[in-house]
Design an enzyme around this catalytic site. Sequence first.
Site, PDB file in Angstrom:
ATOM      1  N   PHE A   1      23.763  52.992 -12.401  1.00  0.00           N
ATOM      2  CA  PHE A   1      25.104  53.561 -12.516  1.00  0.00           C
ATOM      3  C   PHE A   1      26.066  52.888 -11.539  1.00  0.00           C
ATOM      4  O   PHE A   1      25.782  52.803 -10.335  1.00  0.00           O
ATOM      5  CB  PHE A   1      25.095  55.058 -12.175  1.00  0.00           C
ATOM      6  N   ASP A   2      27.202  52.450 -12.043  1.00  0.00           N
ATOM      7  CA  ASP A   2      28.328  52.135 -11.179  1.00  0.00           C
ATOM      8  C   ASP A   2      28.790  53.457 -10.570  1.00  0.00           C
ATOM      9  O   ASP A   2      28.494  54.537 -11.097  1.00  0.00           O
ATOM     10  CB  ASP A   2      29.434  51.491 -12.029  1.00  0.00           C
TER      11      ASP A   2
END
Length: 221
Positions: A9-10
């Site tokens: 995940f960013d």
Amino acid sequence: MDNYKMILFDLDGTLSDPKEGITKSVQYALEKMGMVETDFDKLKRFIGPPLQVSFAEYYNFDEEHTQRAIDFYRDRFKETGMFENKLYSNIPLLLKSLKEQQYTLVVATSKPTVFSKQILKYFNIDQYFDLIVGSNLDGTRTSKTDIIQYILDKYKDHQQDDFIMIGDRKHDIIGAKNTGIDSIGVTYGYGSFEEISQSKPTYIVKNVEQLKDILMTSRVS
């Protein structure tokens, strides 16, 4: 549907909306550099890419002035800016559901690791992540390609098709392509649909509910 096992995940624009903290910290840095910028929408461009890239690209700062601006930015950000932030709706529920399905969750962000860990702890979602990887304060490992590759090297017992990267800017998608893994572009963050689609991610979603639908269809086998 591939059976992904490792979900990357960013942070900014994907897990949380950091607009207020980032834009005000950029504005503060510019003021310290003798520049007045009152258009916060213009400063939204700083959400996602490394600061080294944005200060140089948008204000034509050379390396020395870029580093000075980053130092000013961090002065405000570490005291106030990182907490001027909010989680996107249903993110904690999504993370909890994924962990219950035995996925390994990792944060892959261009934000410095030290700040990223504090933000995730502030939101009480650090518990869901096995690893948090960001940039270094000395300006190294800022590109999303380098960050993703670092994570892949940490999990060498997994194949590339076990991984998928989720982010809201082209840098996330390009980083995934450069390292040979799949990606999901989310359009609820700060990258436009045009930016995301032109980068050609494996999937595009417009909200957290669609993101959950894709990920939960891919059960860990």
